[in-house]
Design a protein around this motif. Structure first.
Motif, short mmCIF file in Angstrom:
data_model
loop_
_atom_site.label_atom_id
_atom_site.label_comp_id
_atom_site.label_asym_id
_atom_site.label_seq_id
_atom_site.Cartn_x
_atom_site.Cartn_y
_atom_site.Cartn_z
N LEU A 143 0.83 -1.20 0.00
CA LEU A 143 0.00 0.00 0.00
C LEU A 143 0.87 1.26 0.00
CD1 LEU A 143 -2.95 0.83 0.12
CD2 LEU A 143 -2.85 0.74 2.60
N LEU A 144 1.91 1.22 0.79
CA LEU A 144 2.80 2.39 0.87
C LEU A 144 3.51 2.64 -0.46
CD1 LEU A 144 4.21 1.87 4.44
CD2 LEU A 144 2.84 3.79 3.66
N TYR A 145 3.89 1.55 -1.15
CA TYR A 145 4.51 1.70 -2.47
C TYR A 145 3.55 2.38 -3.44
CZ TYR A 145 9.01 -0.70 -2.22
OH TYR A 145 10.32 -1.03 -1.96
N VAL A 146 2.28 1.94 -3.41
CA VAL A 146 1.29 2.50 -4.34
C VAL A 146 1.02 3.97 -4.01
CG1 VAL A 146 -1.05 2.27 -5.28
CG2 VAL A 146 0.22 0.23 -4.64
N ILE A 147 0.88 4.27 -2.72
CA ILE A 147 0.65 5.66 -2.31
C ILE A 147 1.79 6.55 -2.79
CG2 ILE A 147 0.45 7.23 -0.32
CD1 ILE A 147 -0.89 4.92 1.21
N ASP A 148 2.99 6.05 -2.55
CA ASP A 148 4.18 6.81 -2.93
C ASP A 148 4.24 7.02 -4.44
OD1 ASP A 148 6.41 8.08 -1.81
OD2 ASP A 148 7.73 6.53 -2.63
N ALA A 149 3.95 5.94 -5.19
CA ALA A 149 3.99 6.03 -6.66
C ALA A 149 2.94 7.01 -7.16
CB ALA A 149 3.76 4.65 -7.25
N THR A 150 1.77 6.98 -6.55
CA THR A 150 0.67 7.87 -6.96
C THR A 150 1.02 9.34 -6.69
OG1 THR A 150 -0.82 6.09 -6.32
CG2 THR A 150 -1.82 8.23 -6.72
N ARG A 151 1.63 9.55 -5.55
CA ARG A 151 1.94 10.93 -5.17
C ARG A 151 3.09 11.52 -5.99
NH1 ARG A 151 2.17 11.76 1.13
NH2 ARG A 151 2.09 13.92 0.45
N ASN A 152 3.84 10.63 -6.64
CA ASN A 152 4.96 11.09 -7.45
C ASN A 152 4.55 11.52 -8.86
OD1 ASN A 152 6.89 10.95 -5.51
ND2 ASN A 152 7.63 8.93 -6.07
N ILE A 153 3.27 11.35 -9.20
CA ILE A 153 2.80 11.76 -10.53
C ILE A 153 2.89 13.30 -10.63
CG2 ILE A 153 0.76 11.85 -12.06
CD1 ILE A 153 1.70 9.06 -11.83
N ASP A 154 3.37 13.75 -11.73
CA ASP A 154 3.50 15.19 -11.95
C ASP A 154 2.11 15.86 -11.88
OD1 ASP A 154 4.02 17.72 -12.78
OD2 ASP A 154 5.25 17.14 -14.51
N PRO A 155 1.86 16.78 -10.94
CA PRO A 155 0.54 17.42 -10.81
C PRO A 155 0.12 18.15 -12.07
CG PRO A 155 2.02 18.10 -9.04
CD PRO A 155 2.82 17.29 -9.97
N LEU A 156 1.11 18.57 -12.86
CA LEU A 156 0.78 19.27 -14.11
C LEU A 156 0.00 18.37 -15.07
CD1 LEU A 156 3.99 21.33 -15.00
CD2 LEU A 156 1.67 22.20 -14.58
N LEU A 157 0.39 17.07 -15.08
CA LEU A 157 -0.30 16.12 -15.96
C LEU A 157 -1.76 15.97 -15.54
CD1 LEU A 157 2.37 13.26 -16.30
CD2 LEU A 157 1.64 14.87 -18.06
N ILE A 158 -1.96 15.90 -14.23
CA ILE A 158 -3.33 15.75 -13.71
C ILE A 158 -4.16 17.00 -14.04
CG2 ILE A 158 -4.71 15.42 -11.60
CD1 ILE A 158 -2.28 13.91 -10.44
N ARG A 159 -3.52 18.16 -13.81
CA ARG A 159 -4.24 19.41 -14.08
C ARG A 159 -4.58 19.53 -15.57
NH1 ARG A 159 -0.89 23.89 -11.60
NH2 ARG A 159 -0.67 22.38 -9.94
N ALA A 160 -3.63 19.12 -16.41
CA ALA A 160 -3.85 19.19 -17.86
C ALA A 160 -5.00 18.30 -18.27
CB ALA A 160 -2.57 18.77 -18.59
N ALA A 161 -5.03 17.10 -17.70
CA ALA A 161 -6.13 16.17 -18.03
C ALA A 161 -7.46 16.74 -17.60
CB ALA A 161 -5.88 14.83 -17.34
N ARG A 162 -7.50 17.35 -16.41
CA ARG A 162 -8.75 17.94 -15.93
C ARG A 162 -9.19 19.10 -16.82
NH1 ARG A 162 -7.69 17.49 -9.62
NH2 ARG A 162 -8.37 15.35 -9.37
N ASN A 163 -8.22 19.94 -17.23
CA ASN A 163 -8.52 21.08 -18.11
C ASN A 163 -9.08 20.61 -19.44
OD1 ASN A 163 -7.75 22.93 -16.25
ND2 ASN A 163 -5.66 23.17 -17.03
N LEU A 164 -8.65 19.39 -19.83
CA LEU A 164 -9.14 18.86 -21.11
C LEU A 164 -10.48 18.14 -20.95
CD1 LEU A 164 -5.75 17.55 -22.51
CD2 LEU A 164 -7.13 19.38 -23.48
N GLY A 165 -11.03 18.18 -19.75
CA GLY A 165 -12.39 17.68 -19.53
C GLY A 165 -12.48 16.29 -18.93
N ALA A 166 -11.35 15.74 -18.51
CA ALA A 166 -11.39 14.39 -17.93
C ALA A 166 -12.01 14.45 -16.53
CB ALA A 166 -9.99 13.82 -17.84
N ASN A 167 -12.90 13.47 -16.26
CA ASN A 167 -13.47 13.44 -14.91
C ASN A 167 -12.52 12.71 -13.95
OD1 ASN A 167 -13.82 10.69 -15.28
ND2 ASN A 167 -15.94 10.92 -15.99
N ARG A 168 -12.90 12.60 -12.67
CA ARG A 168 -12.02 12.03 -11.64
C ARG A 168 -11.60 10.59 -11.98
NH1 ARG A 168 -10.93 13.80 -6.53
NH2 ARG A 168 -10.42 12.18 -5.00
N TRP A 169 -12.58 9.80 -12.42
CA TRP A 169 -12.33 8.39 -12.75
C TRP A 169 -11.37 8.29 -13.95
CZ3 TRP A 169 -11.80 3.62 -11.74
CH2 TRP A 169 -11.92 2.64 -12.72
#
Lengths: 257, 331
Positions: A143-169
């Motif tokens: 679980l800790l490995y997954v949490i760590d891996a998830t938190r290491n994702i570049d926030p810019l990528l997530i923001r870009a996906a959201r700006n392009l209309g992607a929902n949470r899922w």
């Protein structure tokens, strides 16, 4: 000379490694043959090989290997299958982290052996008890490995996906999961090694087959050749599963190469 | 006043030194012997010997080291960490089968055969009735041997006809209670706990073991073992140890009430339970040892047969010649 592209190693090094192993085994064998070492304390490689051959002929050796492998795989798979979604949720939600972090911090340092008394009460002397020991020993680190891996994702990528209309899922499925997968898989390779230490603990109690049982039973009867054989078989099995995992990794993460 | 205080201090130091001197001399002179023990009844004589001063009276300083299993204890003996220990014979035979000449069998403390046995649910009336049932037993123990022997005598295979489950001794009562097993082989104190459960009956104890009637040997009798190197260099201490040890055995047999008082600290049993546990076993004194351990002799022959039986049941690879390990020279 040509380099082995996949391993990045010069073929000459493979020869050196083989010679090194051979010399090591020869010195070990000679020390036992010339009685520099008492075979009760350390059996010779030939004695271990002899034990291996006789157990293989009887059909018991593969039974031990398969029993342990089954326990490792089931415990490990259940732990990882639960750890991936939960880890992603915890890695992306501050509230969820605030709720679960104290519990995780409590579970993480517990060695698998400490679960034996409770697991015996909960599941009795069944196979489920063995799976549960592997599960409890691997779930928190996975679980800790997954949490760590998830938190290491570049926030810019997530923001870009959201700006392009992607929902949470969609963000989770299309950005976070593929982005964290390489780190998750390399973490899981470490966890797989850990789950082998857990299965040995699980097989200390109420087991009648498995490599842990082979080692402990060998210890009871001072059959140190069986003890060493059990240790060698664990290493060999872990090496094989590591190779298999690497192949899977190459297939699943082909885009990363 | 200064002079008076100095004189007083000098006098006090001299007096304290004089008082402590015999103790220091005695401790320095005492032969140290490391004993490997546990709370199991086979270790009672050594514990009583320490607590009652029987060893100290012989000029021995016996130090108690605790071990969880016989194999751990024997490993410590191999490495020279302990000099004397009581052990289940199965562990000693396994080591002998590996050719270890590190130790000798120098005594037999007791026979606990009537407090080890196979329990079944009341619906099962015979060994044949165990077919298809789950039997809980601690592998590599005397109980394991008892079960294998009982099954063999009834023509049942431990691999095909029954399901033998390796259950640690302390877990057996709980496994029985929670219906995870249909039968269980156990020794005291789990033996006593299972015996007191409702709808459970004792199908066979160690007296049902095939070697018992002919040789008086139970599936895993306790033996007293001594490191050969230690005994060779300290023959006098070895003799004194055995004298005190068997005096404790005599106390256990003849004065269980007195012996029990020394043991409750070790076992955490009530005085009443402790006395009952002592009485459950048959304690052998020094006079009986030569009859037990001299070769040729019925008991050693029985141990030899037991070693051969361990090979038959694939517990050890080959049977050692037991007589090569018995030693009555220190009795």
């Amino acid at each position: 000379m040509v380099l082995n592209k996949q391993q990045g190693r010069h073929p000459g090094f493979l020869v050196i490694s083989c010679i090194s192993v051979l010399v090591f085994l020869l010195i070990w064998e000679a020390a036992c043959r010339f009685e520099l070492v008492d075979q009760i304390f350390l059996p010779s490689p030939s004695a271990v090989l002899e034990r291996c051959a006789s157990m293989f002929r009887e059909g018991t050796l593969m039974g031990h290997v398969l029993a342990s492998t089954r326990r490792v795989m089931i415990g490990f798979l259940v732990a990882t299958l639960l750890a991936i979604p939960l880890g992603i949720v915890l890695g992306t939600s501050r509230v969820a982290r605030a709720v679960f972090d104290p519990i995780l911090s409590f579970l993480r340092p517990l060695p698998s052996m400490s679960w034996i008394p409770l697991s015996l009460l909960w599941f009795g002397i069944s196979e489920t008890q063995k799976y549960s020991i592997v599960f409890m020993g691997t779930f928190a680190p996975a679980l800790l490995y997954v949490i760590d891996a998830t938190r290491n994702i570049d926030p810019l990528l997530i923001r870009a996906a959201r700006n392009l209309g992607a929902n949470r899922w969609q963000v989770m499925r299309e950005v976070i999961l593929p982005g964290s997968l390489p780190q998750i898989i390399s973490g899981f390779k470490v966890i797989l090694g850990l789950s082998w230490t857990c299965v040995i603990s699980a097989e200390l109690v109420a087991a009648k087959e498995g490599l842990g049982f082979l080692i402990m039973n060998g210890k009871e009867f001072f059959q140190t050749d069986a003890v060493v054989l059990g240790m060698v078989m664990i290493s060999v099995t872990v090496l094989i599963t590591d190779i298999v995992l690497r192949k899977i990794e190459n297939k699943v993460l082909a885009w990363q190469r | 006043m200064f002079n008076t205080r100095r004189t007083f201090l000098k006098g006090a130091v001299s007096l304290a030194g004089a008082a402590a001197l015999p103790g220091i001399v005695k401790a320095a002179d005492a032969q140290v012997i490391n004993y490997g023990g546990s709370a199991w009844l086979g270790h009672y004589p050594a514990y009583i010997g320490i607590k009652s001063g029987l060893f100290a009276a012989k000029g021995l300083d016996v130090k108690w080291q605790s071990f969880g299993t016989s194999s751990a204890r024997m490993s410590a003996m191999l490495s020279g960490g302990i000099d004397v220990a009581c052990t289940g014979i199965v562990s000693a035979l396994a080591l002998m089968a590996r050719g270890s000449k590190h130790f000798s069998i120098v005594g037999v403390p007791e026979d606990f055969g009537r407090v080890e046995g196979l329990f079944v649910r009341s619906g099962i009336t015979s060994i044949q009735g165990l077919k298809g049932k789950k039997i809980g037993v601690t592998f590599a123990s005397s109980s394991h041997m008892l079960v294998l022997d009982l099954l063999a005598s009834a023509g049942l295979s431990p691999d095909r006809d029954v399901s033998l489950l390796n259950v640690p001794a302390p877990e057996l009562p709980a496994a029985f209670q929670s219906n995870q097993i249909d039968a269980a082989a156990a020794w005291t104190p789990q033996f006593n706990r299972i015996r007191s459960m409702p709808d459970i009956k004792l199908l066979a104890d160690d007296t049902g073991f095939s070697l018992y009637k002919q040789y008086g040997v139970t599936p895993g009798p306790d033996v007293l073992v001594m490191r050969r190197d230690f005994a060779g260099k300290n023959a006098d201490a070895a003799r004194k140890f055995l004298q005190a040890y068997f005096e404790a055995c005599t106390m256990l047999r003849d004065k269980p009430d007195q012996a029990a008082k020394y043991l409750t600290e070790l076992t955490n049993l009530t005085l009443q339970d402790q006395i009952a546990t002592i009485k459950d076993a048959t304690w052998y004194d020094a006079a009986q040892q030569k009859a037990l351990l001299t070769t040729p002799g019925k008991y050693v022959d029985g141990l030899q047969k037991l070693a051969e039986m361990l090979v038959t049941h694939k517990q050890i690879d080959k049977a050692p010649a037991v007589r090569d390990w018995t030693n009555v020279n220190y009795l």
